[in-house]
Structures are given as structure tokens and as C-alpha cells.
Design a protein around this motif. Sequence first.
Motif, PDB file in Angstrom:
ATOM      1  N   SER A 162       0.854  -1.165   0.118  1.00 25.38           N
ATOM      2  CA  SER A 162      -0.087   0.129  -0.190  1.00 25.38           C
ATOM      3  C   SER A 162       0.783   1.267  -0.069  1.00 25.38           C
ATOM      4  N   LYS A 163       2.087   1.087   0.042  1.00 23.82           N
ATOM      5  CA  LYS A 163       3.165   2.384   0.106  1.00 23.82           C
ATOM      6  C   LYS A 163       2.658   3.163   1.415  1.00 23.82           C
ATOM      7  N   ALA A 164       2.375   2.388   2.374  1.00 22.53           N
ATOM      8  CA  ALA A 164       2.050   3.089   3.791  1.00 22.53           C
ATOM      9  C   ALA A 164       3.394   3.121   4.770  1.00 22.53           C
ATOM     10  N   SER A 165       3.278   4.121   5.625  1.00 17.98           N
ATOM     11  CA  SER A 165       4.570   4.427   6.365  1.00 17.98           C
ATOM     12  C   SER A 165       4.417   3.317   7.464  1.00 17.98           C
ATOM     13  N   SER A 166       3.425   3.122   7.704  1.00 14.25           N
ATOM     14  CA  SER A 166       3.143   2.253   9.091  1.00 14.25           C
ATOM     15  C   SER A 166       2.102   1.833   9.338  1.00 14.25           C
ATOM     16  N   ALA A 167       1.712   0.975  10.362  1.00 11.37           N
ATOM     17  CA  ALA A 167       0.441   0.245  10.799  1.00 11.37           C
ATOM     18  C   ALA A 167       0.222   0.357  12.216  1.00 11.37           C
ATOM     19  N   HIS A 168      -0.973   0.794  12.451  1.00 14.11           N
ATOM     20  CA  HIS A 168      -1.131   1.050  13.892  1.00 14.11           C
ATOM     21  C   HIS A 168      -2.443   0.194  14.531  1.00 14.11           C
ATOM     22  N   VAL A 169      -2.115  -0.511  15.482  1.00 12.36           N
ATOM     23  CA  VAL A 169      -3.083  -1.229  15.945  1.00 12.36           C
ATOM     24  C   VAL A 169      -3.450  -0.606  17.330  1.00 12.36           C
ATOM     25  N   THR A 170      -4.655  -0.114  17.439  1.00 13.93           N
ATOM     26  CA  THR A 170      -4.930   0.771  18.607  1.00 13.93           C
ATOM     27  C   THR A 170      -6.079   0.240  19.467  1.00 13.93           C
ATOM     28  N   LEU A 180       2.087  -8.499  19.522  1.00 17.90           N
ATOM     29  CA  LEU A 180       2.766  -7.916  18.441  1.00 17.90           C
ATOM     30  C   LEU A 180       3.934  -7.364  18.683  1.00 17.90           C
ATOM     31  N   ALA A 181       4.332  -6.999  20.100  1.00 16.38           N
ATOM     32  CA  ALA A 181       5.656  -6.645  20.450  1.00 16.38           C
ATOM     33  C   ALA A 181       6.838  -7.599  20.044  1.00 16.38           C
ATOM     34  N   ALA A 182       6.408  -8.889  20.410  1.00 17.55           N
ATOM     35  CA  ALA A 182       7.120 -10.079  19.894  1.00 17.55           C
ATOM     36  C   ALA A 182       7.270 -10.348  18.432  1.00 17.55           C
ATOM     37  N   GLN A 183       6.278  -9.592  17.681  1.00 23.06           N
ATOM     38  CA  GLN A 183       6.375  -9.359  16.000  1.00 23.06           C
ATOM     39  C   GLN A 183       7.269  -8.512  15.632  1.00 23.06           C
ATOM     40  N   GLY A 184       7.713  -7.588  16.439  1.00 21.21           N
ATOM     41  CA  GLY A 184       8.592  -6.389  16.030  1.00 21.21           C
ATOM     42  C   GLY A 184       7.628  -5.122  16.341  1.00 21.21           C
ATOM     43  N   PHE A 185       6.780  -4.984  16.687  1.00 23.95           N
ATOM     44  CA  PHE A 185       5.727  -3.913  16.703  1.00 23.95           C
ATOM     45  C   PHE A 185       6.292  -3.067  18.069  1.00 23.95           C
ATOM     46  N   LEU A 186       6.077  -1.568  17.922  1.00 20.65           N
ATOM     47  CA  LEU A 186       6.604  -1.163  19.141  1.00 20.65           C
ATOM     48  C   LEU A 186       5.286  -0.852  19.973  1.00 20.65           C
ATOM     49  N   GLN A 187       5.487  -0.718  21.355  1.00 23.23           N
ATOM     50  CA  GLN A 187       4.545  -0.876  22.298  1.00 23.23           C
ATOM     51  C   GLN A 187       4.106   0.617  22.979  1.00 23.23           C
ATOM     52  N   ARG A 188       2.954   0.760  22.868  1.00 23.54           N
ATOM     53  CA  ARG A 188       2.440   2.388  23.275  1.00 23.54           C
ATOM     54  C   ARG A 188       1.263   2.027  24.618  1.00 23.54           C
ATOM     55  N   THR A 189       1.180   2.759  25.490  1.00 21.04           N
ATOM     56  CA  THR A 189       0.054   2.890  26.376  1.00 21.04           C
ATOM     57  C   THR A 189      -0.422   4.316  26.667  1.00 21.04           C
ATOM     58  N   ASP A 190      -1.647   4.036  27.327  1.00 20.70           N
ATOM     59  CA  ASP A 190      -2.517   5.529  27.335  1.00 20.70           C
ATOM     60  C   ASP A 190      -3.422   5.159  28.709  1.00 20.70           C
ATOM     61  N   GLN A 191      -4.209   5.961  28.781  1.00 20.51           N
ATOM     62  CA  GLN A 191      -5.353   5.627  29.746  1.00 20.51           C
ATOM     63  C   GLN A 191      -6.618   6.107  29.674  1.00 20.51           C
ATOM     64  N   GLN A 192      -7.519   5.241  30.237  1.00 23.78           N
ATOM     65  CA  GLN A 192      -9.145   5.968  30.187  1.00 23.78           C
ATOM     66  C   GLN A 192      -9.339   5.823  31.507  1.00 23.78           C
ATOM     67  N   ALA A 362      -0.280  -0.836  19.485  1.00 22.13           N
ATOM     68  CA  ALA A 362       1.219  -1.321  18.844  1.00 22.13           C
ATOM     69  C   ALA A 362       1.406  -0.759  17.510  1.00 22.13           C
ATOM     70  N   HIS A 363       2.613  -0.530  17.041  1.00 18.06           N
ATOM     71  CA  HIS A 363       2.941   0.296  15.954  1.00 18.06           C
ATOM     72  C   HIS A 363       3.962  -0.317  15.091  1.00 18.06           C
ATOM     73  N   TYR A 364       3.868  -0.586  14.023  1.00 22.80           N
ATOM     74  CA  TYR A 364       4.750  -0.997  13.000  1.00 22.80           C
ATOM     75  C   TYR A 364       5.287   0.334  12.288  1.00 22.80           C
ATOM     76  N   ILE A 365       6.486   0.638  12.246  1.00 24.95           N
ATOM     77  CA  ILE A 365       6.878   1.878  11.480  1.00 24.95           C
ATOM     78  C   ILE A 365       8.131   1.319  10.548  1.00 24.95           C
ATOM     79  N   ALA A 373      13.391   6.992  16.603  1.00 23.20           N
ATOM     80  CA  ALA A 373      12.903   8.020  17.239  1.00 23.20           C
ATOM     81  C   ALA A 373      11.570   7.906  18.155  1.00 23.20           C
ATOM     82  N   VAL A 374      10.870   7.160  17.308  1.00 25.80           N
ATOM     83  CA  VAL A 374       9.529   6.846  17.773  1.00 25.80           C
ATOM     84  C   VAL A 374       9.453   5.858  19.382  1.00 25.80           C
ATOM     85  N   ALA A 375      10.542   4.948  19.107  1.00 23.95           N
ATOM     86  CA  ALA A 375      10.594   3.727  20.072  1.00 23.95           C
ATOM     87  C   ALA A 375      11.197   4.614  21.369  1.00 23.95           C
ATOM     88  N   ASP A 376      12.140   5.501  21.197  1.00 24.64           N
ATOM     89  CA  ASP A 376      12.758   6.074  22.231  1.00 24.64           C
ATOM     90  C   ASP A 376      11.552   7.013  23.034  1.00 24.64           C
TER      91      ASP A 376
END
Length: 405
Positions: A162-170, A180-192, A362-365, A373-376
Motif C-alpha cells: 500500500s506504500k504506507a509508512s506504518s501500521a497502527h493497532v489501537t 505484536l511486540a514479539a512480532q516487532g511492533f512498538l508498544q504504546r500505552t495510554d489511559q482511560q 502497537a505500531h509498526y513503522i 525516534a518513536v521507540a525512544d
Amino acid sequence: MASPEITLEAVPSASEIDPADWNACANPQSPFAASAGTASCPGLKPAYNPFVSHAFFKAAEASGSATIRTGWAPRHLIAKMDGRIAGIVPCYLKSHSQGEYVFDRGWADAYERAGGRYYPKLQVSVPFTPAAGPRLLIRGDADREMIGGALASGLVALCGVSKASSAHVTFAREAEWRFLAAQGFLQRTDQQFHWQNQDFAGFDDFLATLNSRHRKAIKRERREAVTNGITIHWMRGADITEEAWDAFFDFYMETGSRKWGRPYLTRAFFSLIGESMADDVLLVMARRNNRWIAGAINFIGSDTLFGRNWGAIEHHPFLHFEVCYYQAIEFAIKHRLQTVEAGAQGEHKIARGYLPQTTYSAHYIADPGLRRAVADYLKRERAYVDEVGRELAEAGPFRKVDEAP
């Protein structure tokens, strides 16, 4: 013995996937999963999440809410094993970052300032819905690790095609986040902020768990919310008429136009869910002088009430809290639901008994430089989210063990 063959395909519409196959993957423990119907009955549908049902995605797309015109081009990824659908990832090719509630505009701006092209990107989510749930939809009798791995690899491949820069599983489940982290995706957290039922027999039982100050404040807010002749009504199933949807859409447009500039959902969306999943919907409506003046829409899962959109054409003190938060708690107690998810953001919910809960994405870039930069950034952000969550939980309204009622 030969390994089973797994094939992957991306389709441009939920309507191209058989509802029975979709629901068997989305809610595999539900006794209704093999049916195209989505009527919800708490207690009879274990592990049922209405937002991942076929009916919800079909309504979002068929109504013109989530389409290529609005920047949500469907690219649902299907994994087939020996010709049968074994897994699905609900996915969209996006030309912007609106309607997601997990914010990456800073990443996009930085990448484009450096000469990159952030859009299109792939978004694995329920459109316009900040509610946690499964994102790797896998049939109950399939090998979850095998199909999950194929779907994760398929997302990476789809990025390239798709010529996409990234994939975001939210708003994924924590187990998927770790997988997904074990598949190489970056981990992100937030809160509700979620409310938890402690087997309360009634709203007063919930109030008894609060300290005196917050208990008195909630009682006052509830009294004042329904002054001026305001009455509150629950509507489900056949009770939700087109006239009720017309009124609610007016509320949604009035409030959404002020908050976002352009509300995401079309009027047709509400009619479509009214046709296909009305028993999964709770409308809490406020009425005064013989007309509807405010309302909130909720979706009902097997153990969770998901609060979504709210709006009003008359503004009265504390009516928002009554319609969105306190009525949701009343409904959850009556129907023995474990959790009320009250949507995105809102630290004001803490004083009403809703405490911070971690959400996961989880985010694949694809670009290595942007990825580093995003991982940091995410490493520091996760630590911040953890610390803020602890502080907010400590500031909650509940009585301490040694505090008098």
C-alpha cells in the motif's frame, strides 16, 4: 504431515466478508457467532464485544462514515486456512489521523519535516471508537499463534504493498499488545477511566464505597441534573424509533460540531445500527417540556457497557454527568455488567467513581530512523503514563479502609 496452507488477502469492504465468518472470528465464544444476527443479551453471550461485530463495521462503511471519501479506505486483512477464513484484521488505509483517539500527529509532522511521507498509513481499529477489544480476530478453533503470526506478518506486507509508512493497532487487548511486540511492533500505552462493579445491589451501595465529600457531591449533582422538569429515559431495541434517532443525531451534530468541527458519523449510520444491532444499544435520553433535549449512546457487551457519544440542545447543570456516567452505572448494576468504559480522556470522571485503566496500542513503522525516534519516545511515554495512572488512582473518591462511612 503437511503444514496447513495460510493465504492472505485484503478486501475493500466489510460487506465482502460473510457475516457468519466475520462474527465467528470476532466473537468466537459467543453462541451467536455463527449467525449474522448481533442482538445482545447480557449473560447469554460470553466474551461478546459489539464493536467488532460485522454489523458495526458494515454500518460504518455503508453509511458513508468510514469510506475512502472520509479518509478511511477499508483494507480488511483476511487469513484463510485451507480455503476457510480463520482470521481477520479490521484495517483501513488512512490519509489523516482523525477519529482515532491515539495521537500520532507529532510523529507525522516530524517525519514530513524530515522529508518523509507519513500518509497513507494503515489503521487497525474500530472507526471513531476508543474502546478496547480484540484486533486480531481469530476463529475459536484455529491455532491462535499461527494465525496471529500470519496476520501480523500480513500487516507488514500490506504496508509495503500500500506504500504506507506504518501500521497502527489501537485499543488492543493487552495479550495482543504483547504478542505484536514479539512480532516487532512498538508498544504504546495510554489511559482511560472505567467504572468497576463490585456486585452492587443498587446505586446506593456504590455510593457507600465513596468518601463523604464525593458521596454528597454526587447526590447533589443527580438532584440538580433533573430540575426544571427533566426526565431520564432508557431506550433499547424496538423502543429506539427513527424519531429518537433523529433527536439523538441533532444532539450529536450540535456537540460534535463544537468539539471536532465536523462530526464523523452520518445520520444513516444510526438507522443502520438501529436495524441490525438495536438490542446492543442503550440510548439514555433526557426529556423536558415534551421534547428530547439531550442523550448519550452506549453499546452493550457481555460484561461491559461502552459509553460513546453524547450531545444536547439544551444545557443544564450536571445533566452531562447524569446522562453519561450515573445512568450508565445504574444500568450496569441492574444488568450485572462488570465494567463501564466511559470513552476517551476526562480526569473529571475520577470524582464520579471512574478510575484510570491502561489502554494498549502497537505500531509498526517501516522507516528505521523514524522507528528509532518513536521507540525512544514511547519508552519515556510509557513510564509517564504509569506514574500518572498511579497518582490519579490514589486521588480517587473511594473511602480508605480506616475512614468512617
